[in-house]
Design a protein around this motif. Sequence first.
Motif, mmCIF file in Angstrom:
data_model
loop_
_atom_site.group_PDB
_atom_site.id
_atom_site.type_symbol
_atom_site.label_atom_id
_atom_site.label_comp_id
_atom_site.label_asym_id
_atom_site.label_seq_id
_atom_site.Cartn_x
_atom_site.Cartn_y
_atom_site.Cartn_z
ATOM 1 N N THR A 1 7.124 10.944 1.369
ATOM 2 C CA THR A 1 7.215 9.565 1.831
ATOM 3 C C THR A 1 5.930 8.839 1.473
ATOM 4 N N ASP B 1 4.219 4.843 -0.552
ATOM 5 C CA ASP B 1 4.404 3.657 -1.393
ATOM 6 C C ASP B 1 3.926 3.853 -2.817
ATOM 7 N N ASN B 2 3.404 5.030 -3.146
ATOM 8 C CA ASN B 2 2.839 5.258 -4.470
ATOM 9 C C ASN B 2 3.274 6.622 -5.000
ATOM 10 N N GLY C 1 6.919 3.912 -7.032
ATOM 11 C CA GLY C 1 7.163 2.995 -5.925
ATOM 12 C C GLY C 1 7.298 3.695 -4.597
ATOM 13 N N LYS C 2 8.149 3.139 -3.769
ATOM 14 C CA LYS C 2 8.305 3.581 -2.395
ATOM 15 C C LYS C 2 9.411 4.628 -2.288
ATOM 16 N N GLU D 1 11.125 7.533 0.597
ATOM 17 C CA GLU D 1 11.206 7.954 1.999
ATOM 18 C C GLU D 1 12.002 9.248 2.075
ATOM 19 N N SER E 1 12.384 1.610 -3.638
ATOM 20 C CA SER E 1 12.108 0.472 -4.513
ATOM 21 C C SER E 1 10.873 0.774 -5.343
ATOM 22 N N GLY E 2 10.774 0.087 -6.512
ATOM 23 C CA GLY E 2 9.609 0.311 -7.350
ATOM 24 C C GLY E 2 9.767 -0.332 -8.711
#
Length: 388
Positions: free
Chosen positions: A198, A200-201, A215-216, A218, A224-225
């Motif tokens: 999990t 954002d990078n 991107g993100k 989880e 998203s990315g």
Amino acid sequence: MGKGENQVQQSIAVEKLQDWIEKMSNQSNACLEEMQDNTALVNAHGNDEEEIPELPDVVDIDYHDVDNSVEDEALKSGTVRFTNKDTFKGFFSPDMKKRVGTCHKNQKFNSLGTTGTWNSGLLDGMAIIENAYGGYEETYFKRGVKHGYSRKFGPQPKKKGNLWQVALYKNGKMHGHFWRGCLGGGYITGVSEDNEITGDNIAYIFPNLKDGILGKFEKGKFLSGIEVELSNIEIHNGMAIGSFASIPKASNLRQDKSTSYRIALDPLTPDSHEHARVEVRQSNTPDSGEGLFAKTEFKEGDLVSILNGVRVSPSISDEWSDYKVNFNTELDLDVPEDMRRLDQYCATLAHKANHSFTPNTRWGRLDHPRFGMVVTIIAIKTIQVGRS
């Protein structure tokens, strides 16, 4: 840095990553031991003495008349059966707190083994843990918890993509950079948060080890990315760490898994990496309409194109579709009639490939971060630029 220099650096990074994956995939080497020896980890919290679970009672012991191959001469050798139906085979102390060997946990359908050393009843040092798929995990433990480097393998050691994961654990949780293999030969890599994939990078790297999406994520799922390319690989204490650069005209992407009634939320947002590899134009075969043509040279095993579609259960009662492809016994992918033109759907392009009695590709499968499980077209021989 000029375009030519970027391409050279990228080629070096791809080759470096290929070498690292090959090294990690070699199940006969001791690279994990080398990485562990060079890593300074604070002592594991482990289990406090009062938290150490009591061992089940012993039902019986079959002693083995073998030479003692461990350092502690006080250990006996044999097969031990416990009241909970677990078994242990190896060397052990009278109180069973010190053991060196293999423990098989009693399970409903199979018996999976853990091979290692138990001190005070807790795993300590390198352990080999079998999984339900026929592979195993190679992991370091300290006082009963994962504490050190780990790698997981699938059941096919000679097959590409058999390396399932490389990670570092600290006090039972993933710590720092990791690599996790995906169906079809891609990898997810980044820094885990709270023992989960999990953040954002986090990046997904396609099987060519060059193209990616950053991107993100989880819990291992892309949210998203943007589309990126691998730009550099550094090796820190045996662990590969990737750097990425955005590509020109990169699209902002979101998870876009098809359903039984919708092929895509963004049907006209192309997979830029695929569109850089192939293009659609009029086929050279008479009466064949459009076809799929190479924009770059492909070698045997290269990912050529992706086939996405609505998800339907296989059925002999369904109407025939030239665009339907079987994924597995539970899933077919089909391109609906109103999504077959490029002005209707161009997110993926494999539905434009034509059948041939002298094929240069085969079907494959890929766990795609954006589209989910999809069918792929894989080269089975060299395909020159401009060839169908």
